[in-house]
Design a protein around this motif. Structure first.
Motif, mmCIF file in Angstrom:
data_model
loop_
_atom_site.group_PDB
_atom_site.id
_atom_site.type_symbol
_atom_site.label_atom_id
_atom_site.label_comp_id
_atom_site.label_asym_id
_atom_site.label_seq_id
_atom_site.Cartn_x
_atom_site.Cartn_y
_atom_site.Cartn_z
ATOM 1 N N ARG A 47 45.831 35.663 46.279
ATOM 2 C CA ARG A 47 44.558 35.450 45.623
ATOM 3 C C ARG A 47 44.793 34.665 44.334
ATOM 4 N NH1 ARG A 47 42.139 36.323 50.161
ATOM 5 N NH2 ARG A 47 41.629 38.460 50.668
ATOM 6 N N ASP A 48 43.971 33.667 44.083
ATOM 7 C CA ASP A 48 44.116 32.903 42.853
ATOM 8 C C ASP A 48 43.616 33.731 41.681
ATOM 9 O OD1 ASP A 48 45.223 30.753 44.089
ATOM 10 O OD2 ASP A 48 43.354 29.644 44.322
ATOM 11 N N ASP A 49 44.474 33.908 40.701
ATOM 12 C CA ASP A 49 44.097 34.654 39.511
ATOM 13 C C ASP A 49 44.520 33.871 38.284
ATOM 14 O OD1 ASP A 49 46.821 34.928 39.604
ATOM 15 O OD2 ASP A 49 46.816 37.051 40.114
ATOM 16 N N ILE A 59 33.352 42.528 31.452
ATOM 17 C CA ILE A 59 33.214 43.767 32.227
ATOM 18 C C ILE A 59 34.014 43.665 33.527
ATOM 19 C CG2 ILE A 59 31.576 45.182 33.539
ATOM 20 C CD1 ILE A 59 29.499 44.509 31.355
ATOM 21 N N SER A 60 33.944 42.500 34.170
ATOM 22 C CA SER A 60 34.704 42.292 35.407
ATOM 23 C C SER A 60 36.200 42.413 35.153
ATOM 24 C CB SER A 60 34.372 40.915 35.983
ATOM 25 O OG SER A 60 35.046 40.710 37.197
ATOM 26 N N MET A 61 36.663 41.850 34.047
ATOM 27 C CA MET A 61 38.089 41.881 33.717
ATOM 28 C C MET A 61 38.570 43.266 33.289
ATOM 29 S SD MET A 61 40.157 39.307 34.058
ATOM 30 C CE MET A 61 41.396 39.728 32.843
ATOM 31 N N GLU A 62 37.657 44.108 32.816
ATOM 32 C CA GLU A 62 38.036 45.444 32.358
ATOM 33 C C GLU A 62 37.848 46.514 33.424
ATOM 34 O OE1 GLU A 62 39.572 46.079 29.756
ATOM 35 O OE2 GLU A 62 39.092 44.620 28.203
ATOM 36 N N SER A 63 37.209 46.142 34.545
ATOM 37 C CA SER A 63 36.887 47.158 35.546
ATOM 38 C C SER A 63 37.400 46.841 36.946
ATOM 39 C CB SER A 63 35.362 47.340 35.624
ATOM 40 O OG SER A 63 34.742 46.156 36.115
ATOM 41 N N GLY A 64 37.554 45.551 37.268
ATOM 42 C CA GLY A 64 37.965 45.170 38.612
ATOM 43 C C GLY A 64 36.844 45.230 39.624
ATOM 44 N N SER A 90 37.829 35.759 40.914
ATOM 45 C CA SER A 90 39.177 35.676 40.347
ATOM 46 C C SER A 90 39.396 36.687 39.222
ATOM 47 C CB SER A 90 39.436 34.257 39.826
ATOM 48 O OG SER A 90 39.360 33.317 40.876
ATOM 49 N N PHE A 91 38.325 37.113 38.561
ATOM 50 C CA PHE A 91 38.487 38.111 37.491
ATOM 51 C C PHE A 91 38.907 39.460 38.079
ATOM 52 C CE2 PHE A 91 35.251 35.173 35.616
ATOM 53 C CZ PHE A 91 36.129 34.569 34.730
ATOM 54 N N ARG A 92 38.398 39.781 39.253
ATOM 55 C CA ARG A 92 38.846 41.004 39.943
ATOM 56 C C ARG A 92 40.319 40.870 40.322
ATOM 57 N NH1 ARG A 92 37.362 45.265 43.539
ATOM 58 N NH2 ARG A 92 38.486 45.243 45.521
ATOM 59 N N HIS A 93 40.684 39.696 40.873
ATOM 60 C CA HIS A 93 42.084 39.484 41.242
ATOM 61 C C HIS A 93 42.993 39.607 40.019
ATOM 62 C CE1 HIS A 93 40.279 38.331 44.881
ATOM 63 N NE2 HIS A 93 40.116 37.049 44.641
ATOM 64 N N THR A 99 46.019 42.300 39.315
ATOM 65 C CA THR A 99 47.362 41.806 39.024
ATOM 66 C C THR A 99 47.865 42.327 37.687
ATOM 67 O OG1 THR A 99 46.940 39.787 40.296
ATOM 68 C CG2 THR A 99 48.775 39.736 38.745
ATOM 69 N N PHE A 100 47.017 42.280 36.649
ATOM 70 C CA PHE A 100 47.417 42.769 35.322
ATOM 71 C C PHE A 100 47.707 44.263 35.347
ATOM 72 C CE2 PHE A 100 45.354 39.329 32.403
ATOM 73 C CZ PHE A 100 46.169 38.374 32.999
ATOM 74 N N GLN A 101 46.891 45.022 36.078
ATOM 75 C CA GLN A 101 47.102 46.471 36.139
ATOM 76 C C GLN A 101 48.439 46.796 36.797
ATOM 77 O OE1 GLN A 101 45.288 49.041 34.855
ATOM 78 N NE2 GLN A 101 44.068 47.456 33.859
ATOM 79 N N LEU A 102 48.808 46.003 37.799
ATOM 80 C CA LEU A 102 50.078 46.250 38.496
ATOM 81 C C LEU A 102 51.286 45.811 37.677
ATOM 82 C CD1 LEU A 102 49.122 45.093 42.100
ATOM 83 C CD2 LEU A 102 49.717 47.416 41.438
#
Length: 475
Positions: free
Chosen positions: A205-207, A273-278, A402-405, A409-412
């Motif tokens: 996924r493109d992130d 919000i998308s970047m902080e919640s997925g 891409s914000f979900r992706h 990725t950041f969480q992992l």
């Protein structure tokens, strides 16, 4: 009534025969009775001289064997062409279009399948060809042909995932029309293999990278959401003699411009919000104020940061209800100050003029503008106000998804969030995350692997031997 002349029975089958139709100039036909379905069929044997009995019997016997074989396999006697199969499939899918979530397919999904069907017919070429005459290896060269056809039409090379999506639609055509309606059995369907992806590129996924995200957030917050830009008409950032950015107002002071500025700030908050919640962007666009509640298990201090979002099943891709825990209280507080629509049934993101949900165009155009302002993209040559298009410098396909992706990725990689917890937070499966997002890097795993192991003993030497060149791995 057909006038039957020169009736010639088929050996060993008294129910079938070759004959001439006296009402059709003596044209030769095969009469076939399908005992399995108790149905009757009359099939023209083509151009045969009225007096050529031997040729009529030869062709009649060949067609009889074909029909008898299909009957014994449980297939339809009558034929179905490639084009007819595609048309029937699309007609069937069109009836499934529904605006009710998880109650059919969306109009957008139907248009995608219609696009796939066009490529199917282009590849097939002879669209009046009966499907039962398609060889098993008919689609063996589809991937190569598809890429070459795209180049000939001046289009970008299709991704392997795009080709796999098209092949999946072809497979459904055969299953839902040819097989289910009895024109073919499963063993007669042409082989439709998906394109194999290498493990390191499997559905990647493109992130955004950390640096790309920092620049996008910063420029969207400071410039884009304020209705200003740092860029001049030559595509360069204007600087003063002291090195400060020279900003240009792009929205003006009309009431329409004021609404646009509010919309920009709201969409900036949607990104945060998308970047902080997925949360999936499709679900976020359907979230109402009534879906948000306090997390009463937290302290009063933490409740001012962390918020629970209950996403109803009808607003999710999977059709499951789930709850998100995210540090977005501040973003929601700012959003409530901006919007005029704060009722429990009101959507978080609404057009301030109409009170309706933001249009698809507003979401798409806003992301294009944010990417350009951040310097991550440039306006494409064919860009216009009716269809904003950008060329992303990294070559990535960046969308609101891409914000979900990026969040996953950041969480992992940065926060080392357990995959099980992340799967629940994002309403997906552990396997899906492992296949699409999780890319193990041994050299960065030490902090996690060392947790709770305080008694590990260190080596006593200088470990010079570690500089020895490792044995090359055989491929």
């Amino acid at each position: 009534m057909t006038k039957v002349l020169n009736k010639r029975p088929i050996a060993h089958d008294p129910h079938c025969y070759v004959f001439q139709d006296g009402d059709r100039g003596g044209r030769w036909y095969l009469y076939f009775y399908d005992q399995e379905r108790q149905s009757r069929h009359r099939h023209s044997l083509g151009r045969i001289a009225p007096n050529d009995l031997l040729e009529a019997e030869r062709k009649g016997l060949a067609k009889y064997i074909e029909f008898k074989t299909k009957s014994e396999r449980g297939e339809q006697i009558r034929t179905l062409t490639i084009e007819e199969m595609a048309d029937r499939f699309l007609a069937k899918q069109k009836k499934r279009i529904s605006s009710i979530p998880h109650n059919g397919i969306s109009a957008k999904r139907y248009l995608l399948m219609e696009h796939h069907a066009r490529w199917f017919l282009k590849y097939a070429g002879q669209n009046l060809r009966p499907i039962h005459k398609m060889p098993r290896n008919f689609f063996a060269n589809y991937e190569t042909w598809r890429k070459e056809a795209a180049h000939q039409e001046g289009k970008e090379t299709p991704r392997q995932t795009t080709i796999n999506a098209e092949v999946s639609t072809f497979r459904r055509m055969f299953e839902e029309i040819a097989v289910q309606e009895g024109y073919l059995n499963k063993d007669s369907v042409p082989t439709l293999k998906s394109v194999k992806l290498s493990k390191d590129k499997k559905h990647r996924r493109d992130d955004l990278t950390v640096d790309e995200w920092k620049e996008l957030e910063r420029s969207a917050r400071l410039y884009w959401s304020e209705g200003r830009t740092r860029w001049n008409d030559e595509g360069e950032i204007d600087k003063s003699a002291s090195g400060k950015n020279i900003l240009k107002e792009v929205l003006g002071n009309s009431q329409r411009a004021k609404n646009q500025k509010i919309h920009r700030k709201m969409l900036y908050l949607a990104m945060r919000i998308s970047m902080e919640s997925g949360i999936r962007i499709g679900s976020l666009r359907k979230v109402e104020w009534g879906h948000i509640r306090k997390n009463n298990t937290l302290s009063n201090t933490d409740q001012k940061t962390w918020i629970l979002i209950d996403v109803p099943a009808e607003n999710t891709k999977t059709g499951r209800r789930y709850t998100i825990n995210a540090p977005v209280a501040r973003h929601l507080e700012e959003l409530r100050k901006l919007t005029n629509f704060k009722g429990r049934a009101d959507l978080l993101f609404t057009n301030q003029k109409t009170g309706q949900a933001f249009s698809e165009r507003i979401w798409k155009d806003s992301l294009c503008e944010m990417l350009v302002e951040a310097g991550l993209a440039s306006w494409a040559e064919d860009d216009n106000n009716n269809a904003r298009k950008v060329d992303i410098h990294s070559g990535k396909n960046l969308t609101w998804y891409s914000f979900r992706h990026t969040y996953i990725t950041f969480q992992l990689t940065l926060n080392e969030t357990p995959v099980t917890m992340l799967a629940a937070q994002c309403d997906t499966s552990i396997k899906y995350i492992e296949d699409h997002y999780f890319h193990y890097r041994a050299e960065l795993s030490t902090p996690t692997l060392a947790k709770g192991r305080n008694t590990l003993k260190a080596a006593t030497g200088d470990l010079e031997w570690l500089q020895i060149r490792p044995i090359e791995q055989k491929v």
